[in-house]
Write a protein that holds these residues in place. Structure first.
Motif, PDB file in Angstrom:
ATOM      1  N   GLU A  23       0.951  -1.259   0.056  1.00 12.78           N
ATOM      2  CA  GLU A  23       0.030   0.085   0.046  1.00 12.78           C
ATOM      3  C   GLU A  23       0.992   1.266  -0.153  1.00 12.78           C
ATOM      4  O   GLU A  23       0.418   2.232  -0.676  1.00 12.78           O
ATOM      5  N   VAL A  24       1.958   1.242   0.756  1.00 10.02           N
ATOM      6  CA  VAL A  24       2.847   2.380   0.808  1.00 10.02           C
ATOM      7  C   VAL A  24       3.579   2.647  -0.442  1.00 10.02           C
ATOM      8  O   VAL A  24       3.481   3.701  -1.310  1.00 10.02           O
ATOM      9  N   ARG A  25       3.876   1.487  -1.202  1.00  8.80           N
ATOM     10  CA  ARG A  25       4.786   1.560  -2.429  1.00  8.80           C
ATOM     11  C   ARG A  25       3.903   2.024  -3.599  1.00  8.80           C
ATOM     12  O   ARG A  25       3.965   2.560  -4.611  1.00  8.80           O
ATOM     13  N   THR A  26       2.488   1.643  -3.404  1.00 12.37           N
ATOM     14  CA  THR A  26       1.585   2.025  -4.577  1.00 12.37           C
ATOM     15  C   THR A  26       0.673   3.288  -4.583  1.00 12.37           C
ATOM     16  O   THR A  26      -0.112   3.396  -5.351  1.00 12.37           O
ATOM     17  N   ARG A  27       0.711   4.035  -3.274  1.00  9.59           N
ATOM     18  CA  ARG A  27       0.105   5.021  -2.748  1.00  9.59           C
ATOM     19  C   ARG A  27       0.031   6.076  -4.027  1.00  9.59           C
ATOM     20  O   ARG A  27       1.151   6.322  -4.320  1.00  9.59           O
ATOM     21  N   THR A  28      -0.917   6.621  -4.468  1.00 15.28           N
ATOM     22  CA  THR A  28      -0.634   7.700  -5.492  1.00 15.28           C
ATOM     23  C   THR A  28      -1.309   9.205  -4.789  1.00 15.28           C
ATOM     24  O   THR A  28      -2.226   9.175  -4.088  1.00 15.28           O
ATOM     25  N   PHE A  29      -0.917  10.291  -5.427  1.00 12.67           N
ATOM     26  CA  PHE A  29      -1.147  11.508  -4.686  1.00 12.67           C
ATOM     27  C   PHE A  29      -1.664  12.411  -5.732  1.00 12.67           C
ATOM     28  O   PHE A  29      -1.035  12.152  -6.941  1.00 12.67           O
ATOM     29  N   ALA A  30      -2.613  13.162  -5.608  1.00 13.81           N
ATOM     30  CA  ALA A  30      -3.102  14.119  -6.566  1.00 13.81           C
ATOM     31  C   ALA A  30      -2.125  15.197  -7.015  1.00 13.81           C
ATOM     32  O   ALA A  30      -1.437  15.578  -5.900  1.00 13.81           O
ATOM     33  N   PRO A  31      -1.981  15.400  -8.328  1.00 13.21           N
ATOM     34  CA  PRO A  31      -1.008  16.477  -8.737  1.00 13.21           C
ATOM     35  C   PRO A  31      -1.456  17.845  -8.031  1.00 13.21           C
ATOM     36  O   PRO A  31      -2.531  18.339  -8.182  1.00 13.21           O
ATOM     37  N   ARG A  32      -0.347  18.665  -7.893  1.00  6.68           N
ATOM     38  CA  ARG A  32      -0.481  20.204  -7.443  1.00  6.68           C
ATOM     39  C   ARG A  32       0.141  21.024  -8.511  1.00  6.68           C
ATOM     40  O   ARG A  32       1.348  20.559  -9.003  1.00  6.68           O
ATOM     41  N   GLN A  43      11.010   7.455  -3.924  1.00  3.35           N
ATOM     42  CA  GLN A  43      12.249   7.009  -3.071  1.00  3.35           C
ATOM     43  C   GLN A  43      11.890   6.827  -1.662  1.00  3.35           C
ATOM     44  O   GLN A  43      12.096   5.908  -0.809  1.00  3.35           O
ATOM     45  N   PHE A  44      11.145   7.768  -1.157  1.00  2.00           N
ATOM     46  CA  PHE A  44      10.666   7.907   0.151  1.00  2.00           C
ATOM     47  C   PHE A  44       9.622   6.688   0.596  1.00  2.00           C
ATOM     48  O   PHE A  44       9.838   6.080   1.345  1.00  2.00           O
ATOM     49  N   GLN A  45       8.984   6.579  -0.676  1.00  2.00           N
ATOM     50  CA  GLN A  45       7.691   5.486  -0.289  1.00  2.00           C
ATOM     51  C   GLN A  45       8.466   3.873  -0.247  1.00  2.00           C
ATOM     52  O   GLN A  45       7.970   3.117   0.566  1.00  2.00           O
ATOM     53  N   ALA A  46       9.407   4.009  -1.140  1.00  2.00           N
ATOM     54  CA  ALA A  46      10.309   2.579  -0.867  1.00  2.00           C
ATOM     55  C   ALA A  46      10.846   2.415   0.441  1.00  2.00           C
ATOM     56  O   ALA A  46      10.834   1.302   0.812  1.00  2.00           O
ATOM     57  N   GLN A  47      11.282   3.530   0.882  1.00  2.79           N
ATOM     58  CA  GLN A  47      12.112   3.373   2.198  1.00  2.79           C
ATOM     59  C   GLN A  47      11.218   2.942   3.229  1.00  2.79           C
ATOM     60  O   GLN A  47      11.571   2.145   4.126  1.00  2.79           O
ATOM     61  N   VAL A  48      10.100   3.742   3.151  1.00  4.68           N
ATOM     62  CA  VAL A  48       9.163   3.562   4.412  1.00  4.68           C
ATOM     63  C   VAL A  48       8.328   2.159   3.955  1.00  4.68           C
ATOM     64  O   VAL A  48       8.535   1.457   5.165  1.00  4.68           O
TER      65      VAL A  48
END
Length: 92
Positions: A23-32, A43-48
């Motif tokens: 879930e952490v690796r595949t989470r997407t966020f809305a563009p701003r 990279q941060f998602q992979a680390q977490v």
């Protein structure tokens, strides 16, 4: 909070639902308009996710060790109770 059904009613387990590394690796966020660097986010998602996977592994191992120790204690108590029985010599 994780939910379970008991006797047709919904009860909370008292623990929050676990977030999985996937879930952490595949989470997407809305563009701003002034967003962040997507590569840094990934990279941060992979680390977490890696740290989370390690924690899940440690919890599993500790639960197994806990069960092993509980069983050893039960076995010891059973053996000790058999060996320490006193003969019934009194009126009690």
């Amino acid at each position: 909070m994780a939910q379970v059904y008991r006797s047709g009613r919904l009860y909370g387990t008292g623990r929050p639902a676990r977030t999985t590394p996937h879930e952490v690796r595949t989470r997407t966020f809305a563009p701003r308009r002034r967003g962040v660097d997507p590569d840094q986010v990934r990279q941060f998602q992979a680390q977490v996710a890696d740290e989370l996977a390690d924690l899940h592994r440690q919890v599993r191992e500790l639960a197994q060790e806990n069960n092993r120790i509980k069983q050893a204690l039960r076995d010891w108590r059973t053996l000790h109770a058999r060996e320490c029985r006193t003969p019934n010599s009194g009126h009690w």
